[in-house]
Design an enzyme around this catalytic site. Structure first.
Site, PDB file in Angstrom:
ATOM      1  CG  ASP A 113      -1.815   1.119   1.422  1.00 55.45           C
ATOM      2  OD1 ASP A 113      -1.869   1.925   0.476  1.00 55.45           O
ATOM      3  OD2 ASP A 113      -2.323   1.527   2.447  1.00 55.45           O
ATOM      4  CG  ASP A 290      -3.590   4.768  -1.765  1.00 56.28           C
ATOM      5  OD1 ASP A 290      -2.991   4.009  -1.493  1.00 56.28           O
ATOM      6  OD2 ASP A 290      -4.597   5.326  -0.889  1.00 56.28           O
TER       7      ASP A 290
END
Length: 405
Positions: A113, A290
């Site tokens: 992530d 992201d």
């Protein structure tokens, strides 16, 4: 869509480097060991592909998670003021791109992530149903408990917390010695169905809740990776995280780089947004890149301007209520071409990723993967990233995009 077993390449090279080293292309490390590893899609993704109707509950959940994730990290931020490729599995509606790591020799699957900076997995001291559904960390001879605790909450009300440890963490042969991480002893029941055991953050240190550096920053500091660069190919097959360089097998043409404007999230300048070749006013000219966010979120005004350029589009809130504010539908027969501009180059959102599916069974209206939310930066997730090869250059503080192959 036909289900395949995916073959991905893991290339490992343990070569010393400094933070200022130039990015290394995968072709330069062809003398390294190469391992072909088979992976398969999750059951959740296969089920979603078989059913073209998007889940309304999933739309609400994924928006809440994205909103709360960045709100929480911003609060923490303001209060502070060799190469290796890891194979990734597309977890589909679970919103995760997962890959394998070991901690103290114990195997885990984590969500990689770029929108967070901490590493956490369940602890053997956790006996909840959620923990029991996943691999759990047991203290080893190489591990050591640290002072303090780790706690994180999510937009759907779920949470996880526990003590802090240090142990050796390895992904694709690249070891970070004495890496700090959270070993969760309390985990909400909603985590039971998650395909990953935990999360490994690839954001900048300013986002971290844990004291110490994240896994990739530790690799840099310990001279383990060839270059302070990691890169992603995200797709329905052959997805890969490449640690310590760039894999030229996964992109074509030139790489366009854009400087990072704040070393917390991977935030860069957004040059523009267009729909079917027509430019719109994006409202805000910055974007957070992201991999831990599924959709693309933009300022309410900018996203409204985008869908205003799509004939037959409509706000879902008008029909389904305020829970779906920011979502729009469009005619399934005319999926638009949406492009984002970075560093002077335009990159299109794959139409297959933009189209989340029909709003209901038999409907001719589909749900768009770009959503209006608030008035802050654009939040650019996997709907866009599946169309590019993305490069995250720590040493030069920049993000690169190229056409994926």
């Amino acid at each position: 869509m036909i289900s395949d077993t995916v073959i991905a390449i893991l290339a490992v090279a343990l070569v010393g480097s400094t933070v200022q080293a130039a990015p290394v292309d995968a072709t330069a490390t062809s003398t390294s060991g190469i391992i072909a590893v088979p992976i398969s899609k999750s059951a959740a993704q296969l089920a979603r592909e078989a059913d073209p109707v998007v889940s309304l509950d999933w739309l609400k959940k994924t928006k809440a998670q994205a909103q709360y994730k960045h709100k929480q990290a911003n609060a923490r931020l303001h209060s502070k003021r060799a190469t290796g490729a890891s194979v990734l599995t597309d977890q589909g509606s679970e919103s995760l791109w997962t890959g394998p790591i070991t901690i103290g020799g114990q195997s885990f699957t984590v969500d990689w992530d770029t929108g967070s900076s901490d590493l956490w997995v369940p602890s053997s001291a956790c006996s909840s149903a959620a923990c029991n559904a996943h691999h759990k960390y047991t203290l080893t001879s190489t591990g050591k408990k640290q002072s303090g605790t780790f706690s994180i909450s999510y937009g759907d009300g779920s949470s996880a917390s526990g003590p802090v440890y240090k142990d050796n963490v390895v992904a694709s042969g690249l070891q970070a010695t004495s890496q700090v991480f959270g070993a969760v002893t309390s985990e909400s029941s909603s985590f039971s169905s998650d395909p990953s055991d935990g999360i490994s953050g690839l954001g900048w240190p300013a986002l971290a809740q844990l004291s110490g550096t994240s896994y990739f920053w530790s690799l840099i500091n310990q001279g383990t990776v060839t270059s302070p660069v990691f890169s992603f190919r995200l797709a329905t097959t052959n997805s890969e995280l490449y640690l310590g360089g760039i894999n030229s097998a996964h992109y074509t043409g030139a790489i366009t780089y854009t400087p990072v404007t704040q070393k917390a999230y991977w935030t860069i300048a957004l040059g523009g947004v267009s729909v079917n070749g027509a430019a719109i006013n994006p409202s805000v000219s910055s974007a957070i890149i992201d991999t831990g966010t599924t959709l693309v979120y933009g300022p309410t005004a900018g996203v409204a301007a985008l869908y205003a350029k799509i004939p037959g589009s409509a706000s879902m809130a008008d029909t389904y209520g305020s829970d779906y504010q920011g979502y729009y539908t469009f005619p399934c027969s005319a999926v638009p071409t949406v492009a984002l501009t970075f560093g002077g180059s335009s990159f299109s959102v794959p139409t297959s990723a933009f189209n989340l599916g029909t709003v209901s069974s038999g409907s001719k209206q589909c749900v768009g993967g770009i959503v209006g939310q608030g008035d802050g930066s654009w939040l650019v997730g996997d709907v866009f990233l599946q169309g590019v090869y993305s490069i995250y250059d720590v040493g030069n503080a920049r993000v690169g995009f190229a056409k994926t192959v």
